[in-house]
Design a protein around this motif. Structure first.
Motif, mmCIF file in Angstrom:
data_model
loop_
_atom_site.group_PDB
_atom_site.id
_atom_site.type_symbol
_atom_site.label_atom_id
_atom_site.label_comp_id
_atom_site.label_asym_id
_atom_site.label_seq_id
_atom_site.Cartn_x
_atom_site.Cartn_y
_atom_site.Cartn_z
ATOM 1 N N PRO A 198 0.674 -1.215 0.175
ATOM 2 C CA PRO A 198 -0.095 -0.162 0.071
ATOM 3 C C PRO A 198 0.917 1.114 -0.030
ATOM 4 N N ASP A 199 0.464 2.228 -0.951
ATOM 5 C CA ASP A 199 1.049 3.614 -0.929
ATOM 6 C C ASP A 199 -0.187 4.344 -0.971
ATOM 7 N N PRO A 200 -0.220 5.217 0.304
ATOM 8 C CA PRO A 200 -1.344 6.070 0.672
ATOM 9 C C PRO A 200 -1.649 6.969 -0.457
ATOM 10 N N GLU A 201 -0.584 7.651 -1.195
ATOM 11 C CA GLU A 201 -0.951 8.607 -1.890
ATOM 12 C C GLU A 201 -1.436 7.702 -3.178
ATOM 13 N N GLN A 202 -0.885 6.713 -3.702
ATOM 14 C CA GLN A 202 -1.579 6.200 -4.952
ATOM 15 C C GLN A 202 -2.792 5.857 -4.515
ATOM 16 N N LEU A 203 -3.208 5.021 -3.599
ATOM 17 C CA LEU A 203 -4.520 4.669 -3.381
ATOM 18 C C LEU A 203 -5.438 5.808 -3.273
ATOM 19 N N ALA A 204 -4.986 6.876 -2.454
ATOM 20 C CA ALA A 204 -6.032 7.938 -2.451
ATOM 21 C C ALA A 204 -6.364 8.551 -3.911
ATOM 22 N N GLY A 205 -5.473 8.407 -4.955
ATOM 23 C CA GLY A 205 -5.621 8.912 -6.000
ATOM 24 C C GLY A 205 -6.754 7.994 -6.812
ATOM 25 N N TYR A 206 -7.292 7.080 -6.638
ATOM 26 C CA TYR A 206 -8.450 6.390 -7.073
ATOM 27 C C TYR A 206 -9.762 6.912 -6.559
ATOM 28 N N PHE A 207 -9.764 7.952 -5.819
ATOM 29 C CA PHE A 207 -10.962 8.419 -5.180
ATOM 30 C C PHE A 207 -11.193 9.940 -5.828
ATOM 31 N N THR A 208 -12.754 10.058 -5.825
ATOM 32 C CA THR A 208 -12.733 11.547 -6.234
ATOM 33 C C THR A 208 -12.666 12.514 -5.269
ATOM 34 N N GLU A 209 -12.469 13.801 -5.326
ATOM 35 C CA GLU A 209 -12.076 14.704 -4.464
ATOM 36 C C GLU A 209 -12.881 14.739 -3.155
#
Length: 124
Positions: A19-30
């Motif tokens: 898990p890379d939090p930045e990469q995973l968060a990039g999958y979400f809408t704002e």
């Protein structure tokens, strides 16, 4: 080529192994909502990134073992076992039912249903 909602969720689930939090968060809408149903919901991409970073700090990775996944348009549901790999070498298997709502190629809502007692007993 645009990914289907089903393909997006499949890809997203595989990323939890490292898990890379930045990469995973990039999958979400704002303005996305991430709700582990036994807990309070987390809203917004930045808050989701912070939550993921805090949660994954205790683990070397989480294998999402998807047993079944169905999709209907922008809705994806999967039944899975999340195997959390503790930093001390132990594993915590957690049965989960997840629901994802995808909007314009991003996750707008993610709800996971599981028994919180499994988590608390593993750390208790």
């Amino acid at each position: 080529m645009t990914r289907s909602a089903d393909e997006l969720v499949t890809e997203f689930c595989k990323l939890w192994a490292s898990p890379d939090p930045e990469q995973l968060a990039g999958y979400f809408t704002e303005d996305a909502i991430y709700h582990n149903i036994p807990m309070d919901p987390v809203q917004g991409r930045e808050a989701i990134k912070v939550f993921i970073a805090g949660f994954t700090a205790a683990f070397d990775g989480i294998d999402f073992q998807v047993h079944r996944q169905v999709s209907d348009g922008n809705l994806v549901m999967n039944e899975r076992t999340d195997v959390m790999h503790r930093k001390d070498g132990g594993e915590i298997p957690l049965p989960v039912m997840g629901t994802f709502e995808v909007v314009d190629g991003k996750i707008a809502a993610w709800r996971d249903y599981f028994d919180m007692a499994t988590i608390t007993s593993a750390f208790g």
